[in-house]
Design a protein around this motif. Structure first.
Motif, PDB file in Angstrom:
ATOM      1  N   UNK A 135       0.830  -1.207   0.000  1.00  0.00           N
ATOM      2  CA  UNK A 135       0.000   0.000   0.000  1.00  0.00           C
ATOM      3  C   UNK A 135       0.868   1.261   0.000  1.00  0.00           C
ATOM      4  N   UNK A 136       1.956   1.251   0.765  1.00  0.00           N
ATOM      5  CA  UNK A 136       2.857   2.415   0.754  1.00  0.00           C
ATOM      6  C   UNK A 136       3.441   2.625  -0.637  1.00  0.00           C
ATOM      7  N   UNK A 137       3.843   1.524  -1.279  1.00  0.00           N
ATOM      8  CA  UNK A 137       4.397   1.636  -2.624  1.00  0.00           C
ATOM      9  C   UNK A 137       3.345   2.159  -3.604  1.00  0.00           C
ATOM     10  N   UNK A 138       2.118   1.721  -3.448  1.00  0.00           N
ATOM     11  CA  UNK A 138       1.017   2.170  -4.300  1.00  0.00           C
ATOM     12  C   UNK A 138       0.807   3.678  -4.139  1.00  0.00           C
ATOM     13  N   UNK A 139       0.818   4.165  -2.889  1.00  0.00           N
ATOM     14  CA  UNK A 139       0.626   5.595  -2.643  1.00  0.00           C
ATOM     15  C   UNK A 139       1.789   6.396  -3.225  1.00  0.00           C
TER      16      UNK A 139
END
Length: 406
Positions: A282-286
């Motif tokens: 999720x952090x990478x997606x953001x």
């Protein structure tokens, strides 16, 4: 550097020595006496000689007329009398200056008004190709500059060195004169023979604050962008950006959250590898898609993301009591701690400041503990497992934190 002609404190030449032994007729004598009376400030005598027929356009051996002398001295009453007697307001004298040039140089506004009313050419050119407006700007005579502009003086004209009135005002350090001219000019980009424009010269001399006037900014809406392009940029401390160990930061977040729970008598959270993978994704997606939300662009919330990864999302927490779903905390902060910008003449120095790795972790924990919902997740006694995942945005330098709880 700008190249200027040598500037002297010129005065019109009123010497009356014809250096001739030849007899003079009565007209010449009257003219000589007129010039002598002017130099002696004998106004009554000037009026008398004009009535007797003295030539109002008579010149001395230097080529200066009575009108030139009276204009340079600010003798408005004599200027008026000479004009009424037929004096030519555009007759050149020494240095090829007209009476209006001399009035502009000495800032005799009333005389300039009389000359303009007498049909003097507002843009007459002297030997150095200077107009009265250029002369007034060079002396910082703002009131005269304003009047000449109102009378149609062209601010685009320049002297033999390519200096227009704006450049001359800047060179002399005359802020008020510069502002007056700049608000009447269509462009600040005209360059002189040395390649300097009004804008570049103002910045090199440290006059950036001159350019902050609201009227000036409104007149030239692109001024800020134009200034930025002219500065030589020097960046300091750019290479000191920290090389973050994200895995170590993830562990540190987990440890800090457990420390907070332990202080409050809450059970410690167990590190869960699968939850860390979900959080890291999720952090990478953001970071990659430049958003900051618990719901990703595909509409998935934390629980749905966990289910996609095959992670169980329902657990028993007591007799007949179950909880469904994951808890999630997110945080974002730039690795940059800001930058200082100093404008010094033609140079813009940017000093970069950076957060340390430990400082970034501390900011995330503080942010969560100062937020009601995030704080409740950290202190929820029903949670037993945690996973932390971080990512950095390549474009923004933003560090994205995600912690999932179960």
């Amino acid at each position: 550097m700008l190249t200027f002609a040598c500037q002297q404190s010129h005065q019109p030449q009123t010497g009356n020595d014809r250096r001739s032994s030849a007899p003079r007729h009565s007209g010449e004598a009257l003219d000589d006496r007129l010039l002598e009376a002017l130099q002696a400030n004998a106004h009554a005598q000037v009026y008398k000689l004009l009535r007797r027929g003295a030539d109002p356009n008579a010149v001395n051996r230097f080529g200066d007329t009575a009108l030139i002398w009276a204009a340079s001295q600010g003798q408005a009453d004599i200027v008026q009398a000479l004009l009424e007697a037929g004096a030519d307001p555009d007759k050149y004298g020494s240095y090829r200056r007209t009476p209006l040039h001399w009035a502009a140089s000495a800032n005799h506004l009333g005389v300039a008004q009389l000359l303009i009313h007498g049909k003097a050419r507002v843009d007459a050119v002297s030997e150095k190709l200077r107009t009265p407006l250029l002369v007034a700007a060079h002396k910082g005579n703002t009131e005269m500059v304003t009047y000449l502009l109102e009378q149609g003086a062209d601010p685009r004209l320049s002297d033999q060195y390519g200096n227009n009135a704006l450049i001359l005002a800047i060179e002399g350090g005359f802020r008020e004169t510069f502002t007056t001219l700049a608000t009447h000019s269509d462009s600040l980009s005209h360059r002189n023979s040395a390649g300097e424009s009004a804008l570049s010269l103002a910045l090199k001399k440290g006059y950036r604050h001159w350019l902050s006037e609201p009227d000036l900014q409104n007149r030239h809406p692109q001024l800020e962008d134009q200034m930025e392009r002219l500065y030589e940029v020097v960046e300091l401390n750019r290479e000191a950006r920290p090389d973050l160990d994200l895995a170590a930061m993830e562990k540190r977040i987990h440890e800090e959250v457990n420390r907070i729970r332990e202080e409050r008598g809450l059970p410690l959270l167990k590190w869960e590898r699968k939850l860390s993978e979900i959080a890291r994704e999720h952090s990478r997606d953001m970071a990659d898609h430049t958003f900051f939300n618990h719901v990703n662009p595909r509409g998935e919330n934390p629980t749905q993301r966990a289910m996609r990864h095959g992670f169980p999302t329902r657990k028993k927490v007591g007799r007949g009591r179950f909880v469904e779903g994951l808890g999630e905390n997110i945080f974002m902060i730039s690795v940059s701690a800001g930058r200082g910008v100093v404008y010094d003449r033609g140079e813009k120095t940017i000093t970069h400041r950076w957060h340390t790795q430990a400082g970034l972790v501390e900011r995330a924990i503080q942010g969560w503990m100062n937020s009601k919902g995030h704080r409740e997740n950290i202190l929820n006694r029903d949670y037993r497992k945690s996973g932390v995942g971080l990512a950095i945005s390549d474009q923004e330098g933003g560090v994205y934190f995600t912690q999932n709880f179960f």
